[in-house]
Design a protein around this motif. Sequence first.
Motif, PDB file in Angstrom:
ATOM      1  N   LEU A   1     -40.377 122.958-127.838  1.00 63.77           N
ATOM      2  CA  LEU A   1     -39.545 121.900-128.425  1.00 63.77           C
ATOM      3  C   LEU A   1     -38.578 121.329-127.395  1.00 63.77           C
ATOM      4  O   LEU A   1     -38.351 120.111-127.358  1.00 63.77           O
ATOM      5  CB  LEU A   1     -38.788 122.430-129.642  1.00 63.77           C
ATOM      6  CG  LEU A   1     -39.648 122.686-130.882  1.00 63.77           C
ATOM      7  CD1 LEU A   1     -38.821 123.360-131.973  1.00 63.77           C
ATOM      8  CD2 LEU A   1     -40.261 121.399-131.405  1.00 63.77           C
ATOM      9  N   ASP A   2     -37.990 122.191-126.555  1.00 63.40           N
ATOM     10  CA  ASP A   2     -37.101 121.711-125.491  1.00 63.40           C
ATOM     11  C   ASP A   2     -37.853 120.791-124.533  1.00 63.40           C
ATOM     12  O   ASP A   2     -37.347 119.745-124.125  1.00 63.40           O
ATOM     13  CB  ASP A   2     -36.498 122.881-124.701  1.00 63.40           C
ATOM     14  CG  ASP A   2     -35.373 123.579-125.454  1.00 63.40           C
ATOM     15  OD1 ASP A   2     -34.847 122.982-126.417  1.00 63.40           O
ATOM     16  OD2 ASP A   2     -35.030 124.717-125.069  1.00 63.40           O
ATOM     17  N   GLU A   3     -39.060 121.194-124.160  1.00 62.23           N
ATOM     18  CA  GLU A   3     -39.877 120.379-123.266  1.00 62.23           C
ATOM     19  C   GLU A   3     -40.205 119.040-123.912  1.00 62.23           C
ATOM     20  O   GLU A   3     -40.106 117.989-123.278  1.00 62.23           O
ATOM     21  CB  GLU A   3     -41.165 121.106-122.875  1.00 62.23           C
ATOM     22  CG  GLU A   3     -40.980 122.179-121.841  1.00 62.23           C
ATOM     23  CD  GLU A   3     -40.433 121.630-120.525  1.00 62.23           C
ATOM     24  OE1 GLU A   3     -40.990 120.641-119.999  1.00 62.23           O
ATOM     25  OE2 GLU A   3     -39.439 122.184-120.039  1.00 62.23           O
ATOM     26  N   ALA A   4     -40.598 119.068-125.174  1.00 67.02           N
ATOM     27  CA  ALA A   4     -40.957 117.832-125.881  1.00 67.02           C
ATOM     28  C   ALA A   4     -39.742 116.915-126.021  1.00 67.02           C
ATOM     29  O   ALA A   4     -39.861 115.695-125.877  1.00 67.02           O
ATOM     30  CB  ALA A   4     -41.552 118.154-127.245  1.00 67.02           C
TER      31      ALA A   4
ATOM     32  N   ASP B   1     -46.394 111.166-130.743  1.00 69.22           N
ATOM     33  CA  ASP B   1     -47.534 112.034-131.007  1.00 69.22           C
ATOM     34  C   ASP B   1     -48.173 112.490-129.708  1.00 69.22           C
ATOM     35  O   ASP B   1     -48.507 113.674-129.539  1.00 69.22           O
ATOM     36  CB  ASP B   1     -48.559 111.306-131.878  1.00 69.22           C
ATOM     37  CG  ASP B   1     -49.711 112.192-132.288  1.00 69.22           C
ATOM     38  OD1 ASP B   1     -49.443 113.269-132.881  1.00 69.22           O
ATOM     39  OD2 ASP B   1     -50.878 111.834-132.018  1.00 69.22           O
ATOM     40  N   THR B   2     -48.326 111.591-128.752  1.00 71.33           N
ATOM     41  CA  THR B   2     -48.891 111.939-127.458  1.00 71.33           C
ATOM     42  C   THR B   2     -48.039 112.982-126.751  1.00 71.33           C
ATOM     43  O   THR B   2     -48.547 113.957-126.197  1.00 71.33           O
ATOM     44  CB  THR B   2     -49.020 110.672-126.571  1.00 71.33           C
ATOM     45  OG1 THR B   2     -49.882 109.746-127.238  1.00 71.33           O
ATOM     46  CG2 THR B   2     -49.575 111.004-125.206  1.00 71.33           C
ATOM     47  N   VAL B   3     -46.719 112.804-126.798  1.00 73.14           N
ATOM     48  CA  VAL B   3     -45.791 113.758-126.160  1.00 73.14           C
ATOM     49  C   VAL B   3     -45.879 115.119-126.823  1.00 73.14           C
ATOM     50  O   VAL B   3     -45.955 116.150-126.147  1.00 73.14           O
ATOM     51  CB  VAL B   3     -44.341 113.217-126.226  1.00 73.14           C
ATOM     52  CG1 VAL B   3     -43.332 114.300-125.908  1.00 73.14           C
ATOM     53  CG2 VAL B   3     -44.172 112.048-125.281  1.00 73.14           C
ATOM     54  N   LEU B   4     -45.880 115.145-128.153  1.00 70.65           N
ATOM     55  CA  LEU B   4     -45.913 116.433-128.854  1.00 70.65           C
ATOM     56  C   LEU B   4     -47.241 117.156-128.644  1.00 70.65           C
ATOM     57  O   LEU B   4     -47.258 118.377-128.467  1.00 70.65           O
ATOM     58  CB  LEU B   4     -45.649 116.225-130.348  1.00 70.65           C
ATOM     59  CG  LEU B   4     -44.221 115.767-130.682  1.00 70.65           C
ATOM     60  CD1 LEU B   4     -44.087 115.511-132.178  1.00 70.65           C
ATOM     61  CD2 LEU B   4     -43.188 116.771-130.208  1.00 70.65           C
ATOM     62  N   ARG B   5     -48.316 116.411-128.626  1.00 67.31           N
ATOM     63  CA  ARG B   5     -49.625 117.045-128.363  1.00 67.31           C
ATOM     64  C   ARG B   5     -49.632 117.680-126.966  1.00 67.31           C
ATOM     65  O   ARG B   5     -50.132 118.777-126.774  1.00 67.31           O
ATOM     66  CB  ARG B   5     -50.753 116.028-128.501  1.00 67.31           C
ATOM     67  CG  ARG B   5     -51.077 115.687-129.928  1.00 67.31           C
ATOM     68  CD  ARG B   5     -52.274 114.721-129.997  1.00 67.31           C
ATOM     69  NE  ARG B   5     -52.428 114.186-131.312  1.00 67.31           N
ATOM     70  CZ  ARG B   5     -52.990 114.831-132.333  1.00 67.31           C
ATOM     71  NH1 ARG B   5     -53.424 116.056-132.168  1.00 67.31           N
ATOM     72  NH2 ARG B   5     -53.089 114.260-133.517  1.00 67.31           N
ATOM     73  N   ALA B   6     -49.100 116.979-125.993  1.00 66.33           N
ATOM     74  CA  ALA B   6     -49.068 117.503-124.629  1.00 66.33           C
ATOM     75  C   ALA B   6     -48.172 118.734-124.527  1.00 66.33           C
ATOM     76  O   ALA B   6     -48.500 119.699-123.817  1.00 66.33           O
ATOM     77  CB  ALA B   6     -48.590 116.418-123.663  1.00 66.33           C
ATOM     78  N   ALA B   7     -47.068 118.728-125.275  1.00 61.22           N
ATOM     79  CA  ALA B   7     -46.128 119.858-125.201  1.00 61.22           C
ATOM     80  C   ALA B   7     -46.688 121.119-125.857  1.00 61.22           C
ATOM     81  O   ALA B   7     -46.364 122.228-125.436  1.00 61.22           O
ATOM     82  CB  ALA B   7     -44.801 119.484-125.863  1.00 61.22           C
ATOM     83  N   PHE B   8     -47.515 120.961-126.877  1.00 59.97           N
ATOM     84  CA  PHE B   8     -47.983 122.125-127.619  1.00 59.97           C
ATOM     85  C   PHE B   8     -49.425 122.520-127.281  1.00 59.97           C
ATOM     86  O   PHE B   8     -49.989 123.367-127.931  1.00 59.97           O
ATOM     87  CB  PHE B   8     -47.827 121.893-129.124  1.00 59.97           C
ATOM     88  CG  PHE B   8     -46.381 121.941-129.543  1.00 59.97           C
ATOM     89  CD1 PHE B   8     -45.741 123.150-129.701  1.00 59.97           C
ATOM     90  CD2 PHE B   8     -45.668 120.778-129.739  1.00 59.97           C
ATOM     91  CE1 PHE B   8     -44.410 123.191-130.067  1.00 59.97           C
ATOM     92  CE2 PHE B   8     -44.331 120.823-130.102  1.00 59.97           C
ATOM     93  CZ  PHE B   8     -43.693 122.030-130.257  1.00 59.97           C
TER      94      PHE B   8
END
Length: 149
Positions: free
Chosen positions: A21-24, A141-148
Amino acid sequence: MTEFDGFEQLAAKLQLLATHLDEAAKFIGPAVDAGVQTTALQIERSAREKVPVDTGNLRRKIDTQKVGEGEYLVGTNVPYAPDVEFGRGPVVADDGYLRFKVDGEVLFRKSVGPAEAQPFLRPALQEHKSDLVENIEEEIDTVLRAAFE
């Protein structure tokens, strides 16, 4: 569903989630900015398609500028653009004549009649305002997919 063998495993999973979550979170602002920029460029393209063309000067001068994080202006600095967008009343020379060029010929007139509004920016904004949320959602959505992943 995830199973946990003990508190340490749960704590490790929660720590990993917090790290993700911090990264995202670092990328959410830029993702919102990218979504707004995409929408602004859509509005610019649409305005260029809608603007009436005489010489093409106004069309060429429609531009998008970033003014801050998630803030963009779409418009033009052409002095007569408001007259095209909103129309105008008659113009009368204070003294002497108005001078303008039409098809290479210089014309002089004491006055010119009113100009009817030919909106191009407002319709472009209306056309794409619902795209704003969609464009921002796609970027996040793109950012969260990449983070997780």
